[in-house]
Design an enzyme around this catalytic site. Structure first.
Site, mmCIF file in Angstrom:
data_model
loop_
_atom_site.group_PDB
_atom_site.id
_atom_site.type_symbol
_atom_site.label_atom_id
_atom_site.label_comp_id
_atom_site.label_asym_id
_atom_site.label_seq_id
_atom_site.Cartn_x
_atom_site.Cartn_y
_atom_site.Cartn_z
ATOM 1 N N ASN A 9 0.867 -1.177 0.000
ATOM 2 C CA ASN A 9 0.000 0.000 0.000
ATOM 3 C C ASN A 9 0.908 1.231 0.000
ATOM 4 O O ASN A 9 1.451 1.602 1.027
ATOM 5 C CB ASN A 9 -0.888 -0.043 1.261
ATOM 6 C CG ASN A 9 -1.698 1.219 1.443
ATOM 7 O OD1 ASN A 9 -1.801 2.051 0.529
ATOM 8 N ND2 ASN A 9 -2.285 1.379 2.620
ATOM 9 N N TRP A 10 1.045 1.828 -1.163
ATOM 10 C CA TRP A 10 1.978 2.963 -1.286
ATOM 11 C C TRP A 10 1.438 4.232 -0.635
ATOM 12 O O TRP A 10 2.171 5.199 -0.471
ATOM 13 C CB TRP A 10 2.277 3.245 -2.763
ATOM 14 C CG TRP A 10 3.069 2.187 -3.451
ATOM 15 C CD1 TRP A 10 3.502 1.001 -2.923
ATOM 16 C CD2 TRP A 10 3.532 2.213 -4.806
ATOM 17 N NE1 TRP A 10 4.202 0.296 -3.873
ATOM 18 C CE2 TRP A 10 4.228 1.025 -5.028
ATOM 19 C CE3 TRP A 10 3.412 3.139 -5.846
ATOM 20 C CZ2 TRP A 10 4.817 0.718 -6.264
ATOM 21 C CZ3 TRP A 10 3.991 2.846 -7.073
ATOM 22 C CH2 TRP A 10 4.694 1.648 -7.276
ATOM 23 N N LYS A 11 0.154 4.246 -0.329
ATOM 24 C CA LYS A 11 -0.484 5.453 0.214
ATOM 25 C C LYS A 11 -0.220 6.640 -0.728
ATOM 26 O O LYS A 11 -0.167 6.444 -1.942
ATOM 27 C CB LYS A 11 -0.004 5.705 1.653
ATOM 28 C CG LYS A 11 -0.134 4.443 2.511
ATOM 29 C CD LYS A 11 0.048 4.661 3.970
ATOM 30 C CE LYS A 11 -0.104 3.320 4.686
ATOM 31 N NZ LYS A 11 -0.080 3.430 6.137
ATOM 32 N N HIS A 94 -9.487 1.112 4.820
ATOM 33 C CA HIS A 94 -8.216 1.325 5.533
ATOM 34 C C HIS A 94 -8.457 2.283 6.703
ATOM 35 O O HIS A 94 -9.262 3.214 6.588
ATOM 36 C CB HIS A 94 -7.160 1.891 4.575
ATOM 37 C CG HIS A 94 -5.789 1.896 5.185
ATOM 38 N ND1 HIS A 94 -5.384 2.873 6.054
ATOM 39 C CD2 HIS A 94 -4.762 1.018 5.084
ATOM 40 C CE1 HIS A 94 -4.142 2.597 6.460
ATOM 41 N NE2 HIS A 94 -3.752 1.476 5.882
ATOM 42 N N GLU A 96 -6.855 4.691 7.778
ATOM 43 C CA GLU A 96 -6.636 6.113 7.448
ATOM 44 C C GLU A 96 -7.855 6.681 6.732
ATOM 45 O O GLU A 96 -8.198 7.856 6.913
ATOM 46 C CB GLU A 96 -5.358 6.254 6.601
ATOM 47 C CG GLU A 96 -4.106 6.049 7.456
ATOM 48 C CD GLU A 96 -2.898 5.542 6.693
ATOM 49 O OE1 GLU A 96 -2.887 5.604 5.445
ATOM 50 O OE2 GLU A 96 -1.958 5.055 7.357
ATOM 51 N N GLU A 166 -5.192 -4.919 10.736
ATOM 52 C CA GLU A 166 -4.164 -3.901 10.953
ATOM 53 C C GLU A 166 -4.455 -3.133 12.237
ATOM 54 O O GLU A 166 -5.283 -2.203 12.226
ATOM 55 C CB GLU A 166 -4.164 -2.905 9.791
ATOM 56 C CG GLU A 166 -3.897 -3.514 8.442
ATOM 57 C CD GLU A 166 -3.371 -2.471 7.457
ATOM 58 O OE1 GLU A 166 -2.258 -2.638 6.975
ATOM 59 O OE2 GLU A 166 -4.082 -1.472 7.202
ATOM 60 N N GLY A 172 2.554 2.434 10.659
ATOM 61 C CA GLY A 172 3.491 3.535 10.461
ATOM 62 C C GLY A 172 4.227 3.956 11.719
ATOM 63 O O GLY A 172 4.851 5.015 11.760
ATOM 64 N N SER A 213 3.543 -1.877 10.375
ATOM 65 C CA SER A 213 4.998 -1.906 10.555
ATOM 66 C C SER A 213 5.608 -3.274 10.239
ATOM 67 O O SER A 213 6.589 -3.685 10.868
ATOM 68 C CB SER A 213 5.380 -1.448 11.970
ATOM 69 O OG SER A 213 4.978 -0.106 12.180
ATOM 70 N N GLY A 234 2.865 -1.014 4.288
ATOM 71 C CA GLY A 234 2.905 0.395 3.917
ATOM 72 C C GLY A 234 4.324 0.832 3.615
ATOM 73 O O GLY A 234 4.852 0.630 2.522
ATOM 74 N N GLY A 235 4.979 1.432 4.605
ATOM 75 C CA GLY A 235 6.299 2.036 4.423
ATOM 76 C C GLY A 235 7.315 1.149 3.709
ATOM 77 O O GLY A 235 8.000 1.602 2.784
HETATM 78 P P1 PGA Z 1 2.897 0.426 7.571
HETATM 79 O O1 PGA Z 1 1.413 0.608 6.958
HETATM 80 O O2 PGA Z 1 3.437 -0.872 7.016
HETATM 81 O O3 PGA Z 1 3.659 1.621 7.087
HETATM 82 O O4 PGA Z 1 2.755 0.369 9.049
HETATM 83 C C1 PGA Z 1 0.559 -0.490 6.814
HETATM 84 C C2 PGA Z 1 -0.751 -0.037 6.229
HETATM 85 O O5 PGA Z 1 -1.233 1.049 6.587
HETATM 86 O O6 PGA Z 1 -1.352 -0.736 5.392
#
Ligand code: PGA
Length: 254
Positions: A9-11, A94, A96, A166, A172, A213, A234-235
């Site tokens: 997930n590149w966001k 998600h 977010e 999650e 993050g 993470s 994500g990251g």
């Molecule tokens: P993260 O994000 O790996 O940067 O913690 C995961 C996500 O939000 O899908």
């Protein structure tokens, strides 16, 4: 029996040029791995170019969000039929989106139905906040999210979905859930709720990822847990480290 799936997930990261350059860098290595499904979820504007760069590969493409209507006065949104030519997957609900863009369980439920109607595989996100976790509410809250997300869906529809557990406090933050805790919640709460709703056979068929993470260092521990079928990343999905994560998953589960 459940094929592992690692989705990036590149966001809101990578310009079009950066997206295409990154995909060109990693696609050969990912293409070598047949025992793990790999998926890249770039921002909307990069979807056509990423899909083109991945044409004739086994690497999947996903969107990060989607509206449930097919068209209309929804400024800033993308419809399922607009995404379908470029994607096989779509991340829905998600945390977010829920926290910053006021997405509700009802909206997520509508989006899942719309995605399936357009042959997109939903990656349905659920997970508790730190407060809920510390108050011992994780099971009830996450189980409630799963029930609300799947309301009105048949077992056959549910079996086509992927769920990402999650914990919000792990996203993050560099503070990942232990593999034992993540596996327990995925097994007892997420898969357990699916079993309540649809029976054991369907629950055993659904792939459930961990997210929060996850990185090249800890992915092996998660993948060793029999209830964790992959990760939503994500990251770490923005870097070549993502390839290592898929290679490690193949080494453990493949
Ligand atoms: P993260 O994000 O790996 O940067 O913690 C995961 C996500 O939000 O899908």
């Amino acid at each position: 029996m459940r094929k592992p799936i690692i989705a990036g997930n590149w966001k809101m990261n990578k310009t079009l040029d950066e997206a295409v350059a990154f995909v060109r860098d990693i696609r050969h290595a990912l293409q070598q791995i047949s025992t793990v499904d790999s998926v890249l979820c770039p921002p909307f504007v990069a979807l056509p170019a990423v899909a083109e760069a991945l044409q004739a590969t086994r690497i999947g493409v996903g969107a990060q969000n989607m509206h449930y209507e097919a068209s209309g006065a929804y400024t800033g949104e993308c419809a399922p039929n607009m995404l379908a030519p470029f994607c096989q997957y779509v991340i829905l609900g998600h945390s977010e989106r829920r926290a910053t863009f006021c997405e509700t369980d009802e909206g997520v439920n509508k989006k899942i139905k719309a995605a399936l109607a357009h042959n997109l595989t939903p990656i349905v996100c659920v997970g508790e906040s730190l407060d809920q976790n510390e108050a011992g509410q994780t099971h009830d809250f996450v189980s409630g999210q799963v029930r609300a997300a799947f309301a009105g869906l048949s077992a056959a529809q549910a079996a086509r979905c992927i769920i990402a557990y999650e914990p919000i406090w792990a996203i993050g933050t560099g503070k990942s859930a232990s593999a034992a805790d993540a596996g327990r919640i995925i097994g007892l709460t997420v898969r357990g709720t699916m079993a309540d709703l649809y029976g054991e056979e369907t629950a055993q068929a659904v792939r459930i990822q961990y997210g929060g993470s996850a990185n090249a260092k800890n992915i092996g521990e998660y993948m060793q847990h029999p209830d964790i079928d992959g990760a939503l990343v994500g990251g770490a999905s923005l870097k070549p480290e993502f390839v290592e994560m898929i290679q490690s998953t193949a080494a453990v589960k493949g």
